[in-house]
Write a protein that holds these residues in place. Structure first.
Motif, PDB file in Angstrom:
ATOM      1  N   UNK A   1      16.906  42.624  48.227  1.00 55.52           N
ATOM      2  CA  UNK A   1      16.490  43.165  46.941  1.00 55.52           C
ATOM      3  C   UNK A   1      17.252  44.408  46.543  1.00 55.52           C
ATOM      4  N   UNK A   2      17.773  45.146  47.521  1.00 60.68           N
ATOM      5  CA  UNK A   2      18.510  46.361  47.212  1.00 60.68           C
ATOM      6  C   UNK A   2      19.942  46.144  46.778  1.00 60.68           C
ATOM      7  N   UNK A   3      20.533  44.995  47.095  1.00 60.93           N
ATOM      8  CA  UNK A   3      21.950  44.788  46.780  1.00 60.93           C
ATOM      9  C   UNK A   3      22.262  44.913  45.285  1.00 60.93           C
ATOM     10  N   UNK A   4      21.475  44.279  44.387  1.00 61.86           N
ATOM     11  CA  UNK A   4      21.792  44.433  42.954  1.00 61.86           C
ATOM     12  C   UNK A   4      21.609  45.858  42.441  1.00 61.86           C
ATOM     13  N   UNK A   5      20.926  46.693  43.216  1.00 59.59           N
ATOM     14  CA  UNK A   5      20.666  48.070  42.798  1.00 59.59           C
ATOM     15  C   UNK A   5      21.614  49.064  43.449  1.00 59.59           C
ATOM     16  N   UNK A   6      22.438  48.601  44.397  1.00 60.17           N
ATOM     17  CA  UNK A   6      23.309  49.516  45.139  1.00 60.17           C
ATOM     18  C   UNK A   6      24.757  49.017  45.097  1.00 60.17           C
ATOM     19  N   UNK A   7      25.162  48.213  46.070  1.00 58.38           N
ATOM     20  CA  UNK A   7      26.560  47.773  46.142  1.00 58.38           C
ATOM     21  C   UNK A   7      27.006  47.001  44.903  1.00 58.38           C
ATOM     22  N   UNK A   8      26.088  46.231  44.308  1.00 55.81           N
ATOM     23  CA  UNK A   8      26.418  45.412  43.143  1.00 55.81           C
ATOM     24  C   UNK A   8      25.824  45.995  41.859  1.00 55.81           C
ATOM     25  N   UNK A   9      25.429  47.245  41.884  1.00 51.43           N
ATOM     26  CA  UNK A   9      24.800  47.855  40.710  1.00 51.43           C
ATOM     27  C   UNK A   9      25.836  48.118  39.619  1.00 51.43           C
ATOM     28  N   UNK A  10      25.402  48.201  38.357  1.00 52.56           N
ATOM     29  CA  UNK A  10      26.347  48.562  37.285  1.00 52.56           C
ATOM     30  C   UNK A  10      27.029  49.903  37.538  1.00 52.56           C
ATOM     31  N   UNK A  11      26.281  50.882  38.077  1.00 52.42           N
ATOM     32  CA  UNK A  11      26.871  52.202  38.327  1.00 52.42           C
ATOM     33  C   UNK A  11      28.019  52.109  39.327  1.00 52.42           C
ATOM     34  N   UNK A  12      27.812  51.318  40.403  1.00 56.06           N
ATOM     35  CA  UNK A  12      28.850  51.184  41.421  1.00 56.06           C
ATOM     36  C   UNK A  12      30.051  50.416  40.888  1.00 56.06           C
ATOM     37  N   UNK A  13      29.795  49.293  40.231  1.00 54.59           N
ATOM     38  CA  UNK A  13      30.893  48.463  39.742  1.00 54.59           C
ATOM     39  C   UNK A  13      31.709  49.203  38.690  1.00 54.59           C
ATOM     40  N   UNK A  14      31.031  49.910  37.787  1.00 52.88           N
ATOM     41  CA  UNK A  14      31.758  50.616  36.729  1.00 52.88           C
ATOM     42  C   UNK A  14      32.593  51.757  37.299  1.00 52.88           C
ATOM     43  N   UNK A  15      32.038  52.495  38.290  1.00 52.78           N
ATOM     44  CA  UNK A  15      32.811  53.595  38.858  1.00 52.78           C
ATOM     45  C   UNK A  15      34.032  53.062  39.609  1.00 52.78           C
ATOM     46  N   UNK A  16      33.830  52.023  40.416  1.00 49.41           N
ATOM     47  CA  UNK A  16      34.964  51.455  41.162  1.00 49.41           C
ATOM     48  C   UNK A  16      36.023  50.916  40.200  1.00 49.41           C
ATOM     49  N   UNK A  17      35.576  50.232  39.156  1.00 48.17           N
ATOM     50  CA  UNK A  17      36.535  49.699  38.183  1.00 48.17           C
ATOM     51  C   UNK A  17      37.343  50.830  37.550  1.00 48.17           C
ATOM     52  N   UNK A  18      36.689  51.966  37.318  1.00 46.15           N
ATOM     53  CA  UNK A  18      37.379  53.100  36.724  1.00 46.15           C
ATOM     54  C   UNK A  18      38.429  53.714  37.620  1.00 46.15           C
ATOM     55  N   UNK A  19      38.334  53.458  38.932  1.00 45.73           N
ATOM     56  CA  UNK A  19      39.329  53.989  39.874  1.00 45.73           C
ATOM     57  C   UNK A  19      40.553  53.100  40.002  1.00 45.73           C
ATOM     58  N   UNK A  20      40.520  51.921  39.392  1.00 38.78           N
ATOM     59  CA  UNK A  20      41.592  50.959  39.619  1.00 38.78           C
ATOM     60  C   UNK A  20      42.818  51.193  38.746  1.00 38.78           C
ATOM     61  N   UNK A  21      42.664  51.972  37.652  1.00 37.99           N
ATOM     62  CA  UNK A  21      43.843  52.211  36.817  1.00 37.99           C
ATOM     63  C   UNK A  21      43.672  53.475  35.989  1.00 37.99           C
ATOM     64  N   UNK A  22      44.706  54.346  36.025  1.00 41.05           N
ATOM     65  CA  UNK A  22      44.801  55.525  35.168  1.00 41.05           C
ATOM     66  C   UNK A  22      46.141  55.465  34.444  1.00 41.05           C
ATOM     67  N   UNK A  23      46.150  55.837  33.161  1.00 37.70           N
ATOM     68  CA  UNK A  23      47.381  55.810  32.357  1.00 37.70           C
ATOM     69  C   UNK A  23      47.641  57.186  31.748  1.00 37.70           C
ATOM     70  N   UNK A  24      48.911  57.573  31.686  1.00 34.68           N
ATOM     71  CA  UNK A  24      49.333  58.801  31.014  1.00 34.68           C
ATOM     72  C   UNK A  24      50.625  58.521  30.258  1.00 34.68           C
ATOM     73  N   UNK A  25      50.804  59.244  29.162  1.00 35.70           N
ATOM     74  CA  UNK A  25      52.030  59.127  28.380  1.00 35.70           C
ATOM     75  C   UNK A  25      52.765  60.460  28.428  1.00 35.70           C
ATOM     76  N   UNK A  26      54.026  60.432  28.757  1.00 34.54           N
ATOM     77  CA  UNK A  26      54.865  61.632  28.793  1.00 34.54           C
ATOM     78  C   UNK A  26      56.094  61.356  27.935  1.00 34.54           C
ATOM     79  N   UNK A  27      55.986  61.703  26.634  1.00 35.98           N
ATOM     80  CA  UNK A  27      57.064  61.360  25.726  1.00 35.98           C
ATOM     81  C   UNK A  27      57.193  59.856  25.624  1.00 35.98           C
ATOM     82  N   UNK A  28      58.389  59.353  25.896  1.00 39.25           N
ATOM     83  CA  UNK A  28      58.622  57.912  25.855  1.00 39.25           C
ATOM     84  C   UNK A  28      58.252  57.221  27.160  1.00 39.25           C
TER      85      UNK A  28
END
Length: 529
Positions: free
Chosen positions: A130-157
């Motif tokens: 019962x705890x899995x959907x609230x912890x490892x598979x929770x929206x908070x966990x999935x969204x944070x991990x997904x946010x760590x998978x890619x960062x973008x920056x622009x430096x001129x061209x």
């Protein structure tokens, strides 16, 4: 509840080897009630000398045992599916993760029944699944991990991307004592673009096979994931085959520290990434101003599954000013903890496999000056003392002084039985100096899964935050063994996680960091973006 015979699931289809053997699940209740006939029945069924009787409630299902050819098929299927699955957009994989969390919740009842049949107490099984959907598979966990998978920056061209790329094929080797929940936790690696092969341990294969065949695989198929994205098979240890395979990239390994460290070396030698989930030997520190009700409630969780799980407080350090009161109140609390059959709702104790080990550690501790506070007896399922009972009474020993505490195996090493040492530092040391000693003791622990501290003092809390470097999780005035969304619930340092150990989200640990810079031709910049 009957679950039939489950074959391996490979490349989107059922696979049974020629002349396959099956391992059968005989309920833990049957084995406790009538040990030798029940074990004989299981032996005869596994060897093919008997045929399952549909009316026999002792037998709830069976799993086909994979041979070497089946193992290779699973690895090939995962490798072939990997490029297409990694090409699925991240947002789509995260949505599949949300669907999987919902499906786990929908299958809570059958998964709990399977775990209970295999011997997990009902209360623990309900919390685990019962705890899995609230912890490892929770929206908070999935969204944070997904946010760590890619960062973008622009430096001129110049466009710069820092991204985590999936490693490829991840093999998961969950532990016998909590196979299903750890397999499901490990399968969050799918969401970063990896494919997976899961080995269901023979002793508790049915729940693990069911979870992946009936919960995970259908969601992936409905979402259009390529066949081979997830594969599961039951069998004996297959680490050597995984290490020898050119298809395997990572191995998520659960087990004891000694074998785990040896496996880490073997894994690196063959070019695979080891992700180790090994032993825990956690410290729980209770200070003079702690909320004792909350601290004692957390400490009693050590006795879940008779201490045969990793993420519980294995040793308590009690401030000398409150040590006597803590021990008195802890004794009252653990007297309420009784053995029983796993389906009974209040039961938390399970049969103890290492009884000789328990008495060896207890004898050593008492021989070196520790004092028995409570327990030390073997018990029958009804709680009566017995020389042959499967259960061990919750046991507490008092150890006076920090300096020599780790000369005792029960303090120094991870144990897998209900023997809890409460260490009381010498009285008379000023609190500031005493806290320095306690923090040094905690940081010197060769294991590093979790540590918890109990105090209402802001200065104490800040000292702990500044001073504790050991461990993958640090809890302050919060349940030692509780799992939470967003925070990693596994992983650690030292003998818990190996040379590369840290708090672990499998979705991130099964990726590698890659830096990208792009200077696009001027005439095509807009079109390509």
């Amino acid at each position: 509840m009957k679950f039939g015979s489950l074959p391996a699931y490979i490349n989107g289809r059922d696979v049974v080897a020629d002349d396959a053997q099956f391992v059968h699940t005989v309920t833990a209740r049957a084995i406790i009630e009538d040990t030798f006939p029940s074990l004989a029945l299981k032996r005869d069924l596994d060897q093919g000398a008997a045929v399952p009787d549909a009316a026999d409630e002792r037998v709830v299902g069976a799993c086909a045992v994979a041979d070497a050819g089946t193992v290779e098929l699973a690895l090939q299927a995962a490798a072939e599916a990997a490029p297409a699955w990694a090409g699925v957009p991240l947002r789509d994989r995260i949505e599949i993760g949300r669907l999987l969390a919902d499906r786990i919740s929908q299958h809570l009842d059958p998964l709990v029944e399977l775990l209970v049949a295999e011997g997990t107490p009902r209360s623990a099984a309900q919390g685990m699944i019962g705890g899995l959907p609230l912890t490892s598979w929770s929206p908070e966990t999935l969204e944070w991990c997904a946010g760590q998978l890619e960062f973008r920056r622009q430096d001129g061209d110049r466009e710069m991307i820092l991204r985590r790329v999936p490693d490829g094929v991840v093999c998961i080797n969950p532990p016998q004592n909590a196979a299903t929940v750890n397999a499901l936790n490990g399968l969050t690696a799918l969401l970063s673009g990896n494919t997976a092969v899961v080995r269901a341990p023979r002793g508790v294969a049915l729940s693990c096979m069911y979870a992946i065949r009936e919960v995970v695989a259908p969601v992936l198929a409905e979402a259009g994931a390529p066949p081979g994205t997830v594969n599961v098979l039951c069998g004996p240890p297959m680490l050597d085959a995984w290490l020898a395979s050119p298809h395997v990239n990572d191995v998520l390994y659960f087990g004891g520290s000694k074998k785990g460290m040896e496996f880490e070396r073997d894994c690196i030698a063959t070019g695979k990434k080891p992700i180790l989930e090994l032993a825990g030997n956690d410290c729980c520190v209770v200070w003079r101003d702690a909320d004792l009700d909350a601290a004692i409630d957390s400490i009693t969780h050590f006795f879940l599954n008779s201490g045969q799980i990793c993420n519980v407080p294995n040793q308590v350090i009690a401030h000398p000013a409150i040590a006597d009161e803590l021990l008195d109140r802890l004794t009252v609390a653990i007297k309420e903890i009784q053995p029983g059959y796993p389906e009974e709702p209040e039961v938390v104790l399970t049969p103890v496999l290492g009884v000789d080990w328990f008495y060896g550690c207890l004898g050593e501790a008492l021989g070196k000056g520790a004092r028995l506070v409570h327990g030390g007896r073997r018990l029958e399922v009804d709680g009566s003392p017995s020389d042959t009972g499967f259960f061990v009474e919750p046991t507490v020993v008092r150890v006076d002084g920090l300096d020599d505490a780790r000369s005792l195996s029960v303090v120094r090493d991870e144990t897998f039985f209900p023997l809890l040492p409460v260490i009381v530092p010498d009285a008379g040391t000023p609190d500031s100096a005493l806290l320095d000693q306690v923090l040094a003791f905690v940081n010197a622990n060769t294991y590093g899964l979790r540590n918890s501290f109990w105090s209402t003092g802001p200065e104490f809390i800040q000292r702990v935050l500044d001073g504790v470097t050991n461990g993958g999780n640090l809890k302050i005035n919060d349940s030692h063994d509780g799992f939470l969304p967003f925070l990693p619930n596994q992983g650690g340092t030292g003998l818990t996680g190996g040379a590369f150990g840290e708090a672990s989200h499998p979705m991130l640990r099964t990726t590698h960091l890659q830096g990208v810079s792009i200077l696009r031709p001027a005439d095509h910049r807009g079109a390509l973006r």
